[in-house]
Motif scaffolding. Structure first.
Motif, PDB file in Angstrom:
ATOM      1  N   PHE A  13       0.831  -1.208   0.000  1.00  0.00           N
ATOM      2  CA  PHE A  13       0.000   0.000   0.000  1.00  0.00           C
ATOM      3  C   PHE A  13       0.867   1.260   0.000  1.00  0.00           C
ATOM      4  CE2 PHE A  13      -2.349  -3.419   2.200  1.00  0.00           C
ATOM      5  CZ  PHE A  13      -3.334  -3.617   1.254  1.00  0.00           C
ATOM      6  N   PRO A  29     -10.551   4.087  12.583  1.00  0.00           N
ATOM      7  CA  PRO A  29     -11.282   4.525  11.379  1.00  0.00           C
ATOM      8  C   PRO A  29     -12.226   5.692  11.664  1.00  0.00           C
ATOM      9  CG  PRO A  29     -11.260   2.131  11.517  1.00  0.00           C
ATOM     10  CD  PRO A  29     -10.707   2.643  12.824  1.00  0.00           C
ATOM     11  N   GLU A  43     -13.511  20.112   0.453  1.00  0.00           N
ATOM     12  CA  GLU A  43     -14.625  19.506  -0.280  1.00  0.00           C
ATOM     13  C   GLU A  43     -15.946  20.082   0.238  1.00  0.00           C
ATOM     14  OE1 GLU A  43     -14.392  16.234  -2.146  1.00  0.00           O
ATOM     15  OE2 GLU A  43     -12.211  15.983  -1.990  1.00  0.00           O
ATOM     16  N   GLU A  44     -16.858  20.301  -0.683  1.00  0.00           N
ATOM     17  CA  GLU A  44     -18.153  20.908  -0.331  1.00  0.00           C
ATOM     18  C   GLU A  44     -18.932  20.076   0.705  1.00  0.00           C
ATOM     19  OE1 GLU A  44     -21.241  20.337  -3.216  1.00  0.00           O
ATOM     20  OE2 GLU A  44     -20.128  18.757  -4.247  1.00  0.00           O
ATOM     21  N   TRP A  45     -18.713  18.769   0.713  1.00  0.00           N
ATOM     22  CA  TRP A  45     -19.497  17.896   1.597  1.00  0.00           C
ATOM     23  C   TRP A  45     -18.863  17.729   2.976  1.00  0.00           C
ATOM     24  CZ3 TRP A  45     -16.572  13.789   3.144  1.00  0.00           C
ATOM     25  CH2 TRP A  45     -15.479  13.466   2.319  1.00  0.00           C
ATOM     26  N   VAL A  49      -7.659  -1.880   4.349  1.00  0.00           N
ATOM     27  CA  VAL A  49      -8.690  -2.096   3.323  1.00  0.00           C
ATOM     28  C   VAL A  49     -10.095  -1.824   3.873  1.00  0.00           C
ATOM     29  CG1 VAL A  49      -9.680  -3.735   1.663  1.00  0.00           C
ATOM     30  CG2 VAL A  49      -7.224  -3.795   2.141  1.00  0.00           C
ATOM     31  N   PRO A  96     -11.595  -0.046   6.331  1.00  0.00           N
ATOM     32  CA  PRO A  96     -12.167   1.282   6.578  1.00  0.00           C
ATOM     33  C   PRO A  96     -12.584   1.986   5.281  1.00  0.00           C
ATOM     34  CG  PRO A  96     -10.206   0.960   7.912  1.00  0.00           C
ATOM     35  CD  PRO A  96     -10.272  -0.204   6.957  1.00  0.00           C
ATOM     36  N   PHE A 134     -16.537   2.445   4.367  1.00  0.00           N
ATOM     37  CA  PHE A 134     -17.076   3.800   4.307  1.00  0.00           C
ATOM     38  C   PHE A 134     -17.764   4.047   2.966  1.00  0.00           C
ATOM     39  CE2 PHE A 134     -17.393   8.343   4.342  1.00  0.00           C
ATOM     40  CZ  PHE A 134     -17.854   8.546   5.625  1.00  0.00           C
ATOM     41  N   PHE A 149     -25.691   5.861   5.355  1.00  0.00           N
ATOM     42  CA  PHE A 149     -25.600   7.315   5.156  1.00  0.00           C
ATOM     43  C   PHE A 149     -26.395   7.793   3.939  1.00  0.00           C
ATOM     44  CE2 PHE A 149     -21.058   7.101   7.101  1.00  0.00           C
ATOM     45  CZ  PHE A 149     -21.597   7.015   8.369  1.00  0.00           C
ATOM     46  N   GLU A 200     -27.671  14.440   3.006  1.00  0.00           N
ATOM     47  CA  GLU A 200     -27.453  15.303   1.849  1.00  0.00           C
ATOM     48  C   GLU A 200     -26.030  15.223   1.303  1.00  0.00           C
ATOM     49  OE1 GLU A 200     -26.913  19.416   2.819  1.00  0.00           O
ATOM     50  OE2 GLU A 200     -26.530  18.990   4.922  1.00  0.00           O
ATOM     51  N   TRP A 201     -25.068  14.927   2.173  1.00  0.00           N
ATOM     52  CA  TRP A 201     -23.664  14.946   1.740  1.00  0.00           C
ATOM     53  C   TRP A 201     -23.194  13.595   1.177  1.00  0.00           C
ATOM     54  CZ3 TRP A 201     -20.936  11.287   4.381  1.00  0.00           C
ATOM     55  CH2 TRP A 201     -21.480  10.871   5.607  1.00  0.00           C
ATOM     56  N   PRO A 260     -22.533  13.698  -2.876  1.00  0.00           N
ATOM     57  CA  PRO A 260     -21.330  14.442  -3.258  1.00  0.00           C
ATOM     58  C   PRO A 260     -20.027  13.870  -2.689  1.00  0.00           C
ATOM     59  CG  PRO A 260     -22.817  15.815  -1.914  1.00  0.00           C
ATOM     60  CD  PRO A 260     -23.560  14.582  -2.270  1.00  0.00           C
ATOM     61  N   ALA A 261     -20.119  13.097  -1.602  1.00  0.00           N
ATOM     62  CA  ALA A 261     -18.887  12.536  -1.018  1.00  0.00           C
ATOM     63  C   ALA A 261     -18.374  11.328  -1.808  1.00  0.00           C
ATOM     64  CB  ALA A 261     -19.137  12.126   0.435  1.00  0.00           C
ATOM     65  N   THR A 306     -14.787  11.211  -3.946  1.00  0.00           N
ATOM     66  CA  THR A 306     -13.558  11.235  -3.148  1.00  0.00           C
ATOM     67  C   THR A 306     -13.364   9.925  -2.389  1.00  0.00           C
ATOM     68  OG1 THR A 306     -13.794  13.619  -2.866  1.00  0.00           O
ATOM     69  CG2 THR A 306     -12.311  12.484  -1.353  1.00  0.00           C
ATOM     70  N   ILE A 307     -14.419   9.476  -1.729  1.00  0.00           N
ATOM     71  CA  ILE A 307     -14.302   8.238  -0.946  1.00  0.00           C
ATOM     72  C   ILE A 307     -14.020   7.062  -1.878  1.00  0.00           C
ATOM     73  CG2 ILE A 307     -15.480   6.733   0.694  1.00  0.00           C
ATOM     74  CD1 ILE A 307     -14.790   9.615   1.685  1.00  0.00           C
ATOM     75  N   PHE A 350     -10.316   6.770  -2.844  1.00  0.00           N
ATOM     76  CA  PHE A 350      -9.447   6.115  -1.865  1.00  0.00           C
ATOM     77  C   PHE A 350      -9.718   4.607  -1.789  1.00  0.00           C
ATOM     78  CE2 PHE A 350      -9.034  10.536  -0.534  1.00  0.00           C
ATOM     79  CZ  PHE A 350      -7.667  10.612  -0.323  1.00  0.00           C
ATOM     80  N   ARG A 376      -6.885   1.440  -2.779  1.00  0.00           N
ATOM     81  CA  ARG A 376      -6.501   0.280  -1.971  1.00  0.00           C
ATOM     82  C   ARG A 376      -6.860  -1.034  -2.667  1.00  0.00           C
ATOM     83  NH1 ARG A 376      -4.522   1.682   3.195  1.00  0.00           N
ATOM     84  NH2 ARG A 376      -3.680   3.753   2.824  1.00  0.00           N
TER      85      ARG A 376
END
Lengths: 227, 227
Positions: free
Chosen positions: A60, A114, A129-131, B112, B114, B118, B126, B130-131, B134-135, B138-139, B142, B146
């Motif tokens: 990693f 985490p 980031e906006e969120w 790995v 987390p 997410f 989640f 509202e977020w 848009p999230a 990015t998430i 990542f 991995r």
């Protein structure tokens, strides 16, 4: 001092990280454990551009790895266990005491880190980031739940299982330092005191000082400064 | 069949979870390891309302815990190691092979899980926030990083360290099943094949079947149905 260029144990560490991340890098966990165990080690410093072949050592692309005459391993949890097995203090041989220490090492990484790490990222890596802002209440809710549960369990004990400091405490203190850096321990004085107790250990102070000395020596030169 | 009401080993598991979470609960990891090791066990079922005193067994109110005549421990990673130490197959004694297995157990949980967990939560727990939408980019970035690194490291090997299935593979397969359930393995055919290979093991199939049988037997009655 356990740092010795001829030591059998070699760990990897980053040459430099920005100030906000200094003192949180995962090689600190391993340096601390080696100091507690009184084991000499040498450090292989790597930069943002990893040396060729580094993925073979760490798939990693992270630090730390450890190698010696017996093993080559990565993941700070596994490395703490390896070091712990060389020290009856850090990882006692009695089955219950041993597995209590191991369970807390896993708990720090899997049940606490985490959540507090993600809450922390909303303040720094994800801050633009906006969120990030709207996500804070929900993520904070989960992080606080785990911190409260941990605080309840610790109670007024010195360490997680009482009087004895093990690799489980070592890992948990380093994880809680992430939370503390981003202001998450303000409502948990018991956890803040626990972190302080860990940080007061001479082995921790040597490990931190050695990590920070590397960053100070490798501070990037400001643009236009004389070489 | 390793489930035996008179067994020395007892684990905890949830009586029922919603369909989207069935087959992902962490007691599956422990059931699977016990099946691989051929160890008999009994199950203590707990509900959404935990029994009084359960926090003493598990400070984060989760499953599983394990207890036998020797230890009482929680955290699935620690429990897999404990079971692994009773089986030279799952956790070999040779230092390098042993620590490779342990490092992959930690890697699954810390490097790995987390990220894929997410990403998965943005689709379910989640999803109403509202977020959450848009999230996702990015998430996902990542999580994919991995997964790609893990896929590169696995290559065309059968298991993470070659021909031998260890607790590291067992943990990694269960973590990747979280990713797969939320569609994250679509671009990683090598990882999908690795999961399939794990799921084809008779011990996995018995463990999954035993977990699902509990949920089927404890299906909540629809409102207004006859008792």
């Amino acid at each position: 001092m356990p740092i010795d260029p001829h030591a059998a144990i070699e760990i990897t560490a980053l040459r430099w990280v920005p100030e906000g991340a200094q003192g949180l890098g995962k090689d600190l966990r391993v340096r601390w454990a080696l100091e507690e165990a009184g084991l000499n080690y040498k450090v292989r410093l790597i930069g943002g551009e990893r040396p060729s072949g580094y993925l073979q050592d760490q798939p990693f692309n992270q630090v730390p790895c450890l190698r010696d005459d017996t093993v080559r391993i990565f993941e700070s949890g596994a490395i703490l266990q390896y070091i712990g097995e060389k020290s009856d203090e850090l990882l006692p041989a009695d089955p219950q005491t041993r597995y209590s220490a191991i369970q807390w090492t896993y708990a720090a990484l899997s049940s606490v880190e985490p959540f507090v790490q993600f809450r922390s990222l909303l303040n720094n890596v994800f801050a633009g980031e906006e969120w990030a802002e709207p996500a804070k209440p929900t993520i904070e809710h989960f992080a606080r739940l785990r911190l409260q549960q941990l605080s309840d369990r610790l109670g007024d004990k010195q360490w997680l299982e009482g009087d004895r400091f093990t690799i489980g405490d070592l890992m948990m203190v380093t994880v809680l330092r992430i939370a503390q850096r981003s202001g998450q321990l303000a409502d948990y004085p018991g956890l803040a005191a626990y972190v302080k107790l860990g940080e007061a250990r001479p082995a921790f102070r040597r490990a931190l000082s050695d990590q920070l000395a590397v960053f100070a020596a490798n501070q990037p030169q400001p643009e236009g400064a004389a070489a």
